[in-house]
Design a protein around this motif. Structure first.
Motif, PDB file in Angstrom:
ATOM      1  N   LEU A 170       0.874  -1.182   0.000  1.00  0.00           N
ATOM      2  CA  LEU A 170       0.000   0.000   0.000  1.00  0.00           C
ATOM      3  C   LEU A 170       0.901   1.218   0.000  1.00  0.00           C
ATOM      4  O   LEU A 170       1.744   1.373   0.881  1.00  0.00           O
ATOM      5  CB  LEU A 170      -0.900  -0.005   1.247  1.00  0.00           C
ATOM      6  N   PHE A 171       0.760   2.060  -1.037  1.00  0.00           N
ATOM      7  CA  PHE A 171       1.580   3.263  -1.120  1.00  0.00           C
ATOM      8  C   PHE A 171       0.708   4.460  -0.730  1.00  0.00           C
ATOM      9  O   PHE A 171      -0.309   4.728  -1.373  1.00  0.00           O
ATOM     10  CB  PHE A 171       2.104   3.423  -2.554  1.00  0.00           C
ATOM     11  N   ILE A 172       1.086   5.142   0.336  1.00  0.00           N
ATOM     12  CA  ILE A 172       0.346   6.358   0.726  1.00  0.00           C
ATOM     13  C   ILE A 172       1.247   7.567   0.516  1.00  0.00           C
ATOM     14  O   ILE A 172       2.239   7.764   1.227  1.00  0.00           O
ATOM     15  CB  ILE A 172      -0.136   6.312   2.196  1.00  0.00           C
ATOM     16  N   ASP A 173       0.907   8.331  -0.511  1.00  0.00           N
ATOM     17  CA  ASP A 173       1.651   9.552  -0.809  1.00  0.00           C
ATOM     18  C   ASP A 173       1.174  10.646   0.156  1.00  0.00           C
ATOM     19  O   ASP A 173       0.063  10.550   0.686  1.00  0.00           O
ATOM     20  CB  ASP A 173       1.353   9.965  -2.263  1.00  0.00           C
ATOM     21  N   GLU A 174       1.980  11.662   0.346  1.00  0.00           N
ATOM     22  CA  GLU A 174       1.628  12.777   1.238  1.00  0.00           C
ATOM     23  C   GLU A 174       1.119  12.264   2.581  1.00  0.00           C
ATOM     24  O   GLU A 174       0.044  12.668   3.053  1.00  0.00           O
ATOM     25  CB  GLU A 174       0.530  13.640   0.605  1.00  0.00           C
ATOM     26  N   CYS A 175       1.847  11.331   3.172  1.00  0.00           N
ATOM     27  CA  CYS A 175       1.297  10.710   4.384  1.00  0.00           C
ATOM     28  C   CYS A 175       1.357  11.659   5.589  1.00  0.00           C
ATOM     29  O   CYS A 175       0.770  11.361   6.625  1.00  0.00           O
ATOM     30  CB  CYS A 175       1.857   9.329   4.650  1.00  0.00           C
TER      31      CYS A 175
END
Ligand code: ADE
Length: 338
Positions: free
Chosen positions: A108-113
């Motif tokens: 799972l890639f969460i950008d702007e985390c």
């Protein structure tokens, strides 16, 4: 042409460019050597143990290739990757939906985390640690607690603002990597590769010129290459010469150090309205009409990298180099205060 068009944050058109030019194997990913080596070791070790790699946090300025690295990790690990971003996950229910739809071993890639809502973040902690979530269903005396098991997954978080990430979230990543700005030679290699993919002829001097003005950022190098290619097609014979590169970048108001109008406005404002500094963020934002976050995320990191600005606890000061670059005279007394 809007001032923000060369921001390292991608718009929709740029996402398509990114995707077309994105390296799809490790050997084609130029630069960030230490990170690549570490990631490959992590992935291979996890593969040997038949486990998924630890959660990974990638941080650094926009446009340096965090998403590309995440895609390469997924490819090397032979897993699916689901891409989302912090502000999109508004409620705990959104997170539950994402996590329960993952398969064992997925990424799972969460950008702007750093922009995850704190409430959602709380749920993410147990998901990252124990691969379960504790949900409270209903309200008041009838509320019920439910332990939900979720598939083992690897979270790859990306952020431009490590300082805004809470320490409980940060500490749950087993590996944290900082992406650095690219060197001139690396950008030249990236531009050369992209020109080949775009099927456009380009002179060595032109590659150097575009690289120099690319804010040490591959995404911007690729954007500038595409704009210069347009000029070469309309004003020249299609080939990107040094002369065409120079003229088109000047026309786009990107100067020899890669500064755009907004960068120069920030420097000029600190010099003219704050007497060289210090300028606080709030005051600088009001005086330049640039958003505080744009100053912090986009403009300032590059100006600091170039040595045109220095941050102190009182605010930002320009350096002598900034005066020289803008051709503004700096008195001896002023120089002592910088
Ligand atoms: N495009 C964007 N980033 C890149 C990189 N690091 N190497 C090659 N091409 C790229």
């Amino acid at each position: 042409m809007s001032v923000k068009s060369f921001s390292p944050q991608p718009n929709d058109e740029e996402k398509i460019i990114d995707s077309a030019l994105r390296p799809r194997q490790w050997d084609h990913y130029i630069g960030q050597e230490r990170i690549k080596k570490n990631l490959k070791v992590m992935i291979n070790a996890a593969k040997e143990r038949k486990e998924s790699p630890d959660h990974i946090l990638l941080y650094g300025p926009a446009g340096l290739g965090k998403t590309t690295l995440a895609l390469l990790i997924a490819q090397d690990s032979n897993t699916n990757i689901k891409i989302t971003s912090g502000p999109v996950i508004e409620r705990a229910g959104d997170l539950v939906a994402i996590l329960t739809n993952l398969n064992e071993g997925d990424i799972l890639f969460i950008d702007e985390c750093h922009r995850l809502n704190r409430f959602v973040e709380e749920y993410l902690y147990s998901a990252m640690e124990d691969f379960k979530m504790n949900l409270i269903l209903g309200k008041g005396p009838l509320a019920q607690s439910l332990d939900l098991k979720i598939p083992r997954f690897t979270l790859i978080g990306a952020t431009t603002r490590l300082d805004l990430m809470s320490s409980p979230l940060r500490s749950r990543f087993g590996a944290v990597f900082q992406l650095n700005y690219y060197e001139q030679k690396e950008l030249e290699e990236i531009i050369k590769r992209s020109a080949k993919l775009l099927n456009v002829e380009i002179e060595k001097d032109a590659i150097e010129e575009i690289a120099k003005r690319s804010r040490c950022t591959p995404r911007i190098a690729n954007k500038l290459l595409k704009r210069v290619r347009d000029f070469a097609q309309i004003e020249g014979q299609g080939k990107i010469t040094k002369d065409i590169a120079d003229k088109s970048l000047n026309f786009l108001e990107i100067d020899k150090m890669g500064l755009e109008i907004a960068d120069r406005k920030i420097l000029e404002t600190i010099i003219n309205k704050f007497n060289g500094g210090p300028a606080g963020l709030q005051a600088l934002s009001a005086a330049t009409s640039e958003e505080k976050n744009a100053i912090l995320d986009i403009y300032e990191p590059y100006l600091i990298q170039l040595g045109l600005i220095k941050r102190t606890h009182k605010g930002r000061n320009v350096t002598k180099l900034a005066y020289d670059h803008l051709g503004i005279k700096c008195s001896k007394e002023q120089e002592k205060l910088l």
